[in-house]
Motif scaffolding. Sequence first.
Motif, PDB file in Angstrom:
ATOM      1  N   LEU A 216      47.560   1.644 -23.283  1.00  0.00           N
ATOM      2  CA  LEU A 216      47.368   2.684 -24.286  1.00  0.00           C
ATOM      3  C   LEU A 216      46.044   3.401 -24.080  1.00  0.00           C
ATOM      4  N   ASN A 217      44.986   2.656 -23.789  1.00  0.00           N
ATOM      5  CA  ASN A 217      43.681   3.270 -23.558  1.00  0.00           C
ATOM      6  C   ASN A 217      43.751   4.238 -22.376  1.00  0.00           C
ATOM      7  N   GLY A 218      44.409   3.818 -21.295  1.00  0.00           N
ATOM      8  CA  GLY A 218      44.555   4.700 -20.130  1.00  0.00           C
ATOM      9  C   GLY A 218      45.316   5.965 -20.476  1.00  0.00           C
ATOM     10  N   SER A 219      46.368   5.824 -21.289  1.00  0.00           N
ATOM     11  CA  SER A 219      47.152   6.985 -21.706  1.00  0.00           C
ATOM     12  C   SER A 219      46.326   7.925 -22.581  1.00  0.00           C
ATOM     13  N   ILE A 220      45.557   7.367 -23.489  1.00  0.00           N
ATOM     14  CA  ILE A 220      44.721   8.184 -24.377  1.00  0.00           C
ATOM     15  C   ILE A 220      43.669   8.933 -23.566  1.00  0.00           C
ATOM     16  N   VAL A 221      43.004   8.237 -22.661  1.00  0.00           N
ATOM     17  CA  VAL A 221      41.976   8.874 -21.827  1.00  0.00           C
ATOM     18  C   VAL A 221      42.602   9.985 -20.995  1.00  0.00           C
TER      19      VAL A 221
ATOM     20  N   ILE B 258      43.383  12.975 -23.250  1.00  0.00           N
ATOM     21  CA  ILE B 258      42.156  13.709 -23.590  1.00  0.00           C
ATOM     22  C   ILE B 258      41.737  14.595 -22.425  1.00  0.00           C
ATOM     23  N   THR B 259      41.805  14.068 -21.207  1.00  0.00           N
ATOM     24  CA  THR B 259      41.441  14.842 -20.016  1.00  0.00           C
ATOM     25  C   THR B 259      42.362  16.049 -19.860  1.00  0.00           C
ATOM     26  N   LEU B 260      43.662  15.841 -20.029  1.00  0.00           N
ATOM     27  CA  LEU B 260      44.612  16.952 -19.934  1.00  0.00           C
ATOM     28  C   LEU B 260      44.333  18.013 -20.998  1.00  0.00           C
TER      29      LEU B 260
ATOM     30  N   GLU C 125      41.500  18.680 -22.462  1.00  0.00           N
ATOM     31  CA  GLU C 125      40.267  19.387 -22.105  1.00  0.00           C
ATOM     32  C   GLU C 125      40.537  20.429 -21.023  1.00  0.00           C
ATOM     33  N   GLU C 126      41.405  20.093 -20.067  1.00  0.00           N
ATOM     34  CA  GLU C 126      41.754  21.048 -19.018  1.00  0.00           C
ATOM     35  C   GLU C 126      42.513  22.239 -19.600  1.00  0.00           C
ATOM     36  N   ILE C 127      43.440  21.958 -20.503  1.00  0.00           N
ATOM     37  CA  ILE C 127      44.200  23.038 -21.151  1.00  0.00           C
ATOM     38  C   ILE C 127      43.267  23.926 -21.968  1.00  0.00           C
ATOM     39  N   ASP C 128      42.378  23.301 -22.741  1.00  0.00           N
ATOM     40  CA  ASP C 128      41.431  24.066 -23.554  1.00  0.00           C
ATOM     41  C   ASP C 128      40.541  24.929 -22.670  1.00  0.00           C
ATOM     42  N   ALA C 129      40.093  24.380 -21.542  1.00  0.00           N
ATOM     43  CA  ALA C 129      39.245  25.140 -20.626  1.00  0.00           C
ATOM     44  C   ALA C 129      40.012  26.311 -20.025  1.00  0.00           C
ATOM     45  N   THR C 130      41.297  26.108 -19.710  1.00  0.00           N
ATOM     46  CA  THR C 130      42.121  27.180 -19.148  1.00  0.00           C
ATOM     47  C   THR C 130      42.276  28.307 -20.165  1.00  0.00           C
ATOM     48  N   TYR C 131      42.582  27.964 -21.429  1.00  0.00           N
ATOM     49  CA  TYR C 131      42.730  28.989 -22.467  1.00  0.00           C
ATOM     50  C   TYR C 131      41.415  29.706 -22.706  1.00  0.00           C
TER      51      TYR C 131
END
Length: 158
Positions: A132-137, A140-142, A144-150
């Motif tokens: 679960l921790n790996g999935s959450i991390v 979050i990374t994905l 952040e990438e989407i937010d940066a793209t927008y």
Amino acid sequence: MRSTEDAHQGDRAMRQAQARRVGAYLTAAATAAGYDVRRRKGGRAQLASLTGLSLTTISRTLDGRTLPLPSQLAKWATVLNLDHRTMVVESGLIPEERGPAPARREAVSAALSPDEAMNAWGITDPIIRRTLNGSIVHAITLQEEIDATYAWEAVARG
């Protein structure tokens, strides 16, 4: 005046009492984390596998017959998802007044860390927690990438 032999026996009795306290603490922590540490129930073998310690060491520690080494305590804390500093105080290895001051965390938001969320949800199995921790991390990374793209697209549009 006490002889050195009496002093030695007193030290031994103190170490035995301390070993029993640590064993009781780790037994309770392991049980709370979902391990059935009763003899021949599999939890002790699981802990041995996850900590890299021998089954004999795990059993002697849980039974309060021996004190774990500091390096072993770190392994216990990691596998049981315990704070190392809190563990040495709560287990009785060092008195609370001599224990390290708890780390101060400033609350920057009401958001929970992945570990805090899993604790709140009652997720104790170490494999599920890691997954679960790996999935959450990763999520979050994905995000952040989407937010940066927008944000980049918004800048490009002017």
